[in-house]
Design a protein around this motif. Structure first.
Motif, PDB file in Angstrom:
ATOM      1  N   UNK A 101      84.056  51.828  70.076  1.00  0.00           N
ATOM      2  CA  UNK A 101      83.354  50.889  70.939  1.00  0.00           C
ATOM      3  C   UNK A 101      81.977  51.439  71.269  1.00  0.00           C
ATOM      4  N   UNK A 102      81.045  50.523  71.499  1.00  0.00           N
ATOM      5  CA  UNK A 102      79.733  50.924  71.991  1.00  0.00           C
ATOM      6  C   UNK A 102      79.439  50.112  73.228  1.00  0.00           C
ATOM      7  N   UNK A 103      78.534  50.645  74.003  1.00  0.00           N
ATOM      8  CA  UNK A 103      78.235  50.072  75.303  1.00  0.00           C
ATOM      9  C   UNK A 103      76.745  49.800  75.409  1.00  0.00           C
ATOM     10  N   UNK A 104      76.419  48.757  76.147  1.00  0.00           N
ATOM     11  CA  UNK A 104      75.004  48.472  76.328  1.00  0.00           C
ATOM     12  C   UNK A 104      74.574  48.702  77.765  1.00  0.00           C
ATOM     13  N   UNK A 105      75.326  49.499  78.503  1.00  0.00           N
ATOM     14  CA  UNK A 105      74.907  49.858  79.842  1.00  0.00           C
ATOM     15  C   UNK A 105      75.887  49.436  80.898  1.00  0.00           C
ATOM     16  N   UNK A 106      75.622  49.871  82.092  1.00  0.00           N
ATOM     17  CA  UNK A 106      76.550  49.693  83.205  1.00  0.00           C
ATOM     18  C   UNK A 106      76.928  48.228  83.401  1.00  0.00           C
ATOM     19  N   UNK A 107      75.955  47.368  83.376  1.00  0.00           N
ATOM     20  CA  UNK A 107      76.240  45.962  83.610  1.00  0.00           C
ATOM     21  C   UNK A 107      76.491  45.170  82.364  1.00  0.00           C
ATOM     22  N   UNK A 108      76.422  45.853  81.227  1.00  0.00           N
ATOM     23  CA  UNK A 108      76.589  45.157  79.966  1.00  0.00           C
ATOM     24  C   UNK A 108      78.001  45.272  79.445  1.00  0.00           C
ATOM     25  N   UNK A 109      78.289  44.391  78.501  1.00  0.00           N
ATOM     26  CA  UNK A 109      79.622  44.420  77.944  1.00  0.00           C
ATOM     27  C   UNK A 109      79.728  45.454  76.837  1.00  0.00           C
ATOM     28  N   UNK A 110      80.945  45.825  76.514  1.00  0.00           N
ATOM     29  CA  UNK A 110      81.214  46.723  75.408  1.00  0.00           C
ATOM     30  C   UNK A 110      81.548  45.910  74.173  1.00  0.00           C
ATOM     31  N   UNK A 111      81.243  46.475  73.016  1.00  0.00           N
ATOM     32  CA  UNK A 111      81.559  45.846  71.739  1.00  0.00           C
ATOM     33  C   UNK A 111      82.503  46.765  70.987  1.00  0.00           C
ATOM     34  N   UNK A 112      83.443  46.140  70.278  1.00  0.00           N
ATOM     35  CA  UNK A 112      84.509  46.892  69.633  1.00  0.00           C
ATOM     36  C   UNK A 112      84.531  46.671  68.132  1.00  0.00           C
ATOM     37  N   UNK A 113      84.930  47.717  67.423  1.00  0.00           N
ATOM     38  CA  UNK A 113      85.272  47.558  66.033  1.00  0.00           C
ATOM     39  C   UNK A 113      86.591  46.811  65.910  1.00  0.00           C
ATOM     40  N   UNK A 114      86.942  46.476  64.680  1.00  0.00           N
ATOM     41  CA  UNK A 114      88.150  45.674  64.463  1.00  0.00           C
ATOM     42  C   UNK A 114      89.423  46.499  64.586  1.00  0.00           C
ATOM     43  N   UNK A 115      89.260  47.817  64.712  1.00  0.00           N
ATOM     44  CA  UNK A 115      90.420  48.669  64.914  1.00  0.00           C
ATOM     45  C   UNK A 115      91.009  49.204  63.623  1.00  0.00           C
ATOM     46  N   UNK A 116      91.695  50.322  63.745  1.00  0.00           N
ATOM     47  CA  UNK A 116      92.437  50.951  62.646  1.00  0.00           C
ATOM     48  C   UNK A 116      93.889  51.033  63.056  1.00  0.00           C
ATOM     49  N   UNK A 117      94.726  50.331  62.322  1.00  0.00           N
ATOM     50  CA  UNK A 117      96.160  50.350  62.623  1.00  0.00           C
ATOM     51  C   UNK A 117      96.788  51.482  61.839  1.00  0.00           C
ATOM     52  N   UNK A 118      97.223  52.502  62.531  1.00  0.00           N
ATOM     53  CA  UNK A 118      97.794  53.699  61.905  1.00  0.00           C
ATOM     54  C   UNK A 118      99.294  53.722  62.111  1.00  0.00           C
ATOM     55  N   UNK A 119      99.995  53.921  60.993  1.00  0.00           N
ATOM     56  CA  UNK A 119     101.440  54.113  61.026  1.00  0.00           C
ATOM     57  C   UNK A 119     101.743  55.469  60.415  1.00  0.00           C
ATOM     58  N   UNK A 120     102.467  56.296  61.152  1.00  0.00           N
ATOM     59  CA  UNK A 120     102.830  57.628  60.677  1.00  0.00           C
ATOM     60  C   UNK A 120     104.334  57.635  60.389  1.00  0.00           C
ATOM     61  N   UNK A 121     104.656  58.030  59.156  1.00  0.00           N
ATOM     62  CA  UNK A 121     106.070  57.998  58.745  1.00  0.00           C
ATOM     63  C   UNK A 121     106.547  59.412  58.417  1.00  0.00           C
TER      64      UNK A 121
END
Lengths: 112, 114
Positions: B94-114
């Motif tokens: 995630x990245x942030x644009x400051x205290x009053x700003x919203x955060x933006x997220x990547x689509x995520x990494x789904x990790x499964x450990x077997x």
């Protein structure tokens, strides 16, 4: 310490009906409040925020939220829900160190 | 706004191995954040990554387990080391644009450990 609470694990609503997702917060000072939505296998998408100003905040996809200082609430609303609104919704607040604190999340299920 | 590309989107790994997740932002940002989302849970902040300094880890997370690199203002990696099934989660940058700003997220990494 800053925190948010989402009292409902899941909200079920019929398509076309109003949708409300509840959030209450606890902060010292002025709150910076946010709503995010997460669709399956996706990251979080920003919906709207309250920083200051009007208590009714309008956001993406027809969502809005009402900031209520006396009740320390920031409920998310949509007048007419769509099946495509089915997703996981998170309320968040910025703490004093600028970090986001997320609620537990509320699963919204909209049935046709 | 910011567009974040995160990869891999998912992976299945053997226990004891390590996985490095990459996060690329389309603009220069000061702080990048790494979160973990365990199954059915909310997001938990792992660490904050600032360019030019060591990452700052939250309580319960250590550098040996989750080493982070931040070589420039648009890129960061998170490594999940010596994985066990308990590490099965979605990891998000995630990245942030400051205290009053919203955060933006990547689509995520789904990790499964077997």
């Amino acid at each position: 310490a800053q925190s948010v609470a989402q009292p409902e694990d899941q909200v079920n609503v019929a398509e076309g009906n109003p949708l409300t997702v509840k959030c209450t917060y606890s902060v010292s000072g002025n709150p910076y409040l946010f709503w995010y939505v997460q669709y399956p296998n996706r990251g979080l998408q920003f919906l709207l925020k309250y920083i200051t100003g009007d208590n009714l905040v309008k956001g993406s996809y027809g969502f809005e939220a009402e900031f209520n200082k006396s009740q320390t609430s920031f409920h998310l609303k949509k007048p007419s829900a769509l099946v495509s609104d089915s997703a996981l919704y998170f309320c968040a607040v910025r703490d004093n160190w600028g970090k986001l604190q997320f609620g537990a999340g509320t699963q919204v299920v909209v049935t046709p | 706004s910011a567009v974040i590309s995160q990869k891999p989107s998912r992976d299945i790994c053997q226990r004891g191995t390590s996985l490095t997740i990459q996060c690329q932002v389309d603009s220069q940002v000061t702080m990048m954040f790494w979160y973990r989302q365990q199954p059915g849970q909310s997001l938990t902040l792992i660490a904050t990554a600032n360019q030019g300094s060591e990452a700052t880890y939250e309580s319960g997370f250590v550098i040996d387990k989750f080493p982070i690199s931040r070589p420039n203002l648009t890129f960061s990696t998170l490594t999940v080391s010596n994985m066990s099934p308990e590490d099965s989660s979605i990891y998000l940058c995630s990245v942030d644009v400051g205290q009053g700003g919203e955060a933006f997220f990547g689509q995520g990494t789904r990790l499964t450990v077997v």
